[in-house]
Design a protein around this motif. Structure first.
Motif, PDB file in Angstrom:
ATOM      1  N   ARG A  47     -72.349 -32.663  -7.143  1.00 35.81           N
ATOM      2  CA  ARG A  47     -71.232 -32.716  -6.144  1.00 35.81           C
ATOM      3  C   ARG A  47     -70.081 -31.465  -5.886  1.00 35.81           C
ATOM      4  O   ARG A  47     -71.086 -30.898  -5.543  1.00 35.81           O
ATOM      5  N   ALA A  48     -68.794 -31.534  -5.717  1.00 34.22           N
ATOM      6  CA  ALA A  48     -67.945 -30.392  -5.356  1.00 34.22           C
ATOM      7  C   ALA A  48     -67.832 -29.100  -6.086  1.00 34.22           C
ATOM      8  O   ALA A  48     -69.126 -29.117  -7.375  1.00 34.22           O
ATOM      9  N   GLY A  49     -67.481 -27.675  -5.603  1.00 37.51           N
ATOM     10  CA  GLY A  49     -67.669 -26.789  -6.166  1.00 37.51           C
ATOM     11  C   GLY A  49     -66.936 -25.538  -6.434  1.00 37.51           C
ATOM     12  O   GLY A  49     -66.511 -24.919  -5.886  1.00 37.51           O
ATOM     13  N   VAL A  50     -65.297 -25.965  -5.442  1.00 40.70           N
ATOM     14  CA  VAL A  50     -64.543 -25.659  -5.234  1.00 40.70           C
ATOM     15  C   VAL A  50     -62.853 -26.138  -6.491  1.00 40.70           C
ATOM     16  O   VAL A  50     -62.068 -26.687  -5.721  1.00 40.70           O
ATOM     17  N   TRP A 189     -71.242 -36.440   5.903  1.00 45.18           N
ATOM     18  CA  TRP A 189     -72.685 -35.458   5.165  1.00 45.18           C
ATOM     19  C   TRP A 189     -73.413 -35.821   5.179  1.00 45.18           C
ATOM     20  O   TRP A 189     -73.842 -36.457   4.107  1.00 45.18           O
ATOM     21  N   LEU A 203     -67.192 -19.232   2.294  1.00 46.61           N
ATOM     22  CA  LEU A 203     -67.271 -20.721   3.373  1.00 46.61           C
ATOM     23  C   LEU A 203     -67.179 -20.506   4.710  1.00 46.61           C
ATOM     24  O   LEU A 203     -65.938 -20.004   5.152  1.00 46.61           O
ATOM     25  N   TYR A 205     -66.264 -22.816   7.578  1.00 46.96           N
ATOM     26  CA  TYR A 205     -66.609 -24.732   8.119  1.00 46.96           C
ATOM     27  C   TYR A 205     -66.081 -24.172   9.402  1.00 46.96           C
ATOM     28  O   TYR A 205     -65.352 -23.671  10.769  1.00 46.96           O
ATOM     29  N   LEU A 214     -71.244 -27.217   7.845  1.00 47.99           N
ATOM     30  CA  LEU A 214     -70.574 -26.126   6.166  1.00 47.99           C
ATOM     31  C   LEU A 214     -71.191 -25.817   5.512  1.00 47.99           C
ATOM     32  O   LEU A 214     -72.394 -25.793   5.002  1.00 47.99           O
ATOM     33  N   SER A 216     -71.400 -23.820   2.668  1.00 47.32           N
ATOM     34  CA  SER A 216     -70.428 -23.885   0.895  1.00 47.32           C
ATOM     35  C   SER A 216     -71.702 -22.715   0.187  1.00 47.32           C
ATOM     36  O   SER A 216     -72.516 -22.667   0.594  1.00 47.32           O
ATOM     37  N   ARG A 218     -73.552 -22.523  -4.630  1.00 45.39           N
ATOM     38  CA  ARG A 218     -72.925 -22.651  -5.554  1.00 45.39           C
ATOM     39  C   ARG A 218     -72.922 -21.331  -6.967  1.00 45.39           C
ATOM     40  O   ARG A 218     -72.250 -20.670  -6.902  1.00 45.39           O
ATOM     41  N   ARG A 224     -75.647 -24.131  -0.736  1.00 49.14           N
ATOM     42  CA  ARG A 224     -74.953 -26.286  -0.287  1.00 49.14           C
ATOM     43  C   ARG A 224     -74.723 -25.620   1.011  1.00 49.14           C
ATOM     44  O   ARG A 224     -73.357 -25.327   1.899  1.00 49.14           O
ATOM     45  N   TYR A 226     -74.219 -28.189   4.461  1.00 50.22           N
ATOM     46  CA  TYR A 226     -73.879 -29.957   5.231  1.00 50.22           C
ATOM     47  C   TYR A 226     -73.829 -29.929   6.758  1.00 50.22           C
ATOM     48  O   TYR A 226     -73.391 -29.279   7.137  1.00 50.22           O
ATOM     49  N   PRO A 297     -64.524 -34.631   1.442  1.00 55.33           N
ATOM     50  CA  PRO A 297     -64.752 -33.484   0.859  1.00 55.33           C
ATOM     51  C   PRO A 297     -64.113 -32.505   2.061  1.00 55.33           C
ATOM     52  O   PRO A 297     -64.328 -31.366   1.249  1.00 55.33           O
ATOM     53  N   THR A 298     -63.769 -32.750   3.476  1.00 57.92           N
ATOM     54  CA  THR A 298     -63.326 -31.273   4.233  1.00 57.92           C
ATOM     55  C   THR A 298     -62.268 -31.055   3.533  1.00 57.92           C
ATOM     56  O   THR A 298     -63.058 -29.691   3.475  1.00 57.92           O
ATOM     57  N   ALA A 300     -62.384 -30.205  -0.081  1.00 55.07           N
ATOM     58  CA  ALA A 300     -62.530 -30.282  -1.313  1.00 55.07           C
ATOM     59  C   ALA A 300     -61.339 -30.164  -2.624  1.00 55.07           C
ATOM     60  O   ALA A 300     -60.635 -29.601  -2.817  1.00 55.07           O
TER      61      ALA A 300
HETATM   62  C1  PHB Z   1     -69.408 -28.194  -1.555  1.00 58.10           C
HETATM   63  O1  PHB Z   1     -69.313 -26.995  -1.774  1.00 58.10           O
HETATM   64  O2  PHB Z   1     -70.402 -28.927  -1.809  1.00 58.10           O
HETATM   65  C2  PHB Z   1     -67.762 -28.552  -0.688  1.00 58.10           C
HETATM   66  C3  PHB Z   1     -67.408 -27.347  -0.793  1.00 58.10           C
HETATM   67  C4  PHB Z   1     -66.009 -27.336   0.081  1.00 58.10           C
HETATM   68  C5  PHB Z   1     -65.798 -28.302   0.744  1.00 58.10           C
HETATM   69  C6  PHB Z   1     -66.789 -29.545   0.149  1.00 58.10           C
HETATM   70  C7  PHB Z   1     -67.800 -29.451  -0.495  1.00 58.10           C
HETATM   71  O3  PHB Z   1     -64.422 -28.796   1.622  1.00 58.10           O
END
Ligand code: PHB
Ligand code: APR
Length: 394
Positions: A47-50, A189, A203, A205, A214, A216, A218, A224, A226, A297-298, A300
């Motif tokens: 899942r998310a990371g921020v 996504w 990151l 965008y 995107l 991104s 970890r 990561r 998208y 998710p845009t 975060a």
């Molecule tokens: C993610 O790293 O999964 C991530 C980061 C920023 C976002 C959405 C997802 O806006």
């Protein structure tokens, strides 16, 4: 039927439920947490990371911040890529030094589980048929079944529905006592996790005529990525090679040229959706996190909005149990929703700014381009973006 009694029952062992049970435990408030899946299943979800500042503070308060502070990365900005250019949003400079932490939800969940284990937290996995009862009154209880089919009952003062978007808590509220608001987007996504060096330390965008992308990460060895895809696509339509090719096309050539590719460790498609249920309380049942609201998710915001609910709920429950003061519980829904709606607005705005909307008229396309031009040329507009991205105050 086996019976237990506790002060608070938490449904759902995602970040919301785990964080709340840990915080309450440290204040001497007893809880039982019921999770539908196995721990391995929960920890396999990417899942998310921020994380915004408020979330990292809650993790520290929960005694779960040490690995996050060691392994997480502080990010002071991110890039918006468009027309072969990368413009940096200086989060720190625009917000008086505020930053975000890049640390995966999976790792954070692992840390929370370890903390619950270390304190012998009552966390039950693979709890089936979890059903809230008598939630309109002061003596609610839950029934559930363990893996052997044995029936259990837990009596409590409060039930916290932290069981995600598809959980049972929200559904337990009578239809005429809850209102829902929803917006779906005509795309999803496609995400890929790969053990490669990220394309950029920060990151990116990317807005592109072919659709949003995107970059991104970890960590500096785990990336990561998208890309925006039509809802009709499925993961089987996208080989790793097809994914990397499409990602490259949507990035500025210097970024695309330096992109390191490798086998995907995980690949999935998530539809984009906004949803809010209000109020977030019915009787002795309180909703928190994805059970009450989700965002695309845009921006975060998903995980971070869950954390702000937990902040309000934690303090409200402490005030109730430790001071006999119910004002926090009574105002929980209003306070949580005020912030939730701001996160909804921001996520909608950032989604609208950066994606390709197949049905947009030429007029709307022009407006979208103008919005981006304005953002990148105005410090006031970038400050608005930055203060929302690092997280509005609780
Ligand atoms: C993610 O790293 O999964 C991530 C980061 C920023 C976002 C959405 C997802 O806006
Ligand atoms: N009984 C018990 N547990 C349940 C039930 C049920 N009927 N239904 C769902 N659950 C569990 C799920 O298995 C999941 O582990 O509730 C948990 C909910 O966790 P999340 O979906 O992660 O929701 P939450 O904890 O609110 O986390 C917020 O932020 O980044 C976003 O969507 C992302 O997961 C994220 C969220």
């Amino acid at each position: 039927m086996a019976r237990l009694k506790t002060q608070v029952v938490i449904i759902g062992g995602g970040p919301s439920g785990l964080l709340l049970s840990q915080l309450l435990d440290l204040k001497g408030i007893d809880s039982v947490l019921l999770e539908k899946h196995s721990r391995d299943h929960v920890l396999a979800r990417i899942r998310a990371g921020v994380l915004e500042h408020g979330f990292t503070e809650l993790m520290r308060e929960a005694g779960c911040g040490s690995r996050m502070d060691r392994e997480g990365e502080i990010h002071t900005g991110f890039f918006i890529a468009h027309n072969q250019i990368k413009d940096r949003i200086d989060l720190s400079g625009l917000t008086g030094g505020r930053t975000v932490m890049v640390y995966g939800q999976t790792e954070l969940t692992r840390d929370l589980y370890s903390a619950r284990d270390a304190r012998n937290g009552k966390v039950f996995h693979q709890a089936a048929a979890v059903t809230p009862h008598a939630i309109s009154g002061p003596t609610p209880y839950l029934t559930w079944q363990d893996t052997k089919g044995a029936a259990h009952r837990v009596d409590c003062d409060y039930i916290i529905g932290a069981d995600g978007f598809h959980g049972v808590s929200r559904a337990a509220i009578p239809k005429d006592r809850i209102r829902t608001f929803e917006k779906t987007y005509p795309f999803g996504w496609l995400g890929v996790l790969s053990r490669t060096k990220p394309a950029s330390p920060e990151l990116i965008y990317a807005r592109h005529a072919r659709g949003f992308a995107l970059c991104s990460l970890r960590s500096q060895v785990l990336s990561r990525y998208y890309i925006q895809v039509p809802l009709s696509d499925s993961v089987a339509d996208w080989s790793d090679q097809a994914f990397w090719n499409e990602l490259r096309r949507r990035l500025p050539v210097d970024v695309a040229g330096a992109l390191q590719t490798g086998p995907s460790i995980e690949k999935s498609i998530a539809p984009l959706r906004s949803f809010v249920a209000e109020p977030m309380r019915y009787g002795t049942l309180f909703l928190a996190g994805d059970a009450a609201h989700i965002v695309p998710p845009t921006g975060a915001r998903g995980l971070n909005s869950a954390a702000s609910d937990i902040h309000y709920l934690y303090h409200a429950l402490c005030d109730h149990y430790l001071q006999g003061d119910d004002r926090g519980l009574d105002s929980y829904s209003d306070r949580a929703l005020a912030r939730v709606w701001k996160a909804q607005r921001f996520s909608w705005w950032m989604t609208s700014l950066l994606h390709r909307f197949p049905d947009n008229s030429p007029y709307e396309q022009h407006l979208q381009q103008t919005e981006l031009d304005y953002l990148l040329s105005s410090k006031a507009a970038r400050t608005t973006l930055a203060e929302n991205y690092v997280g509005l105050p609780y």
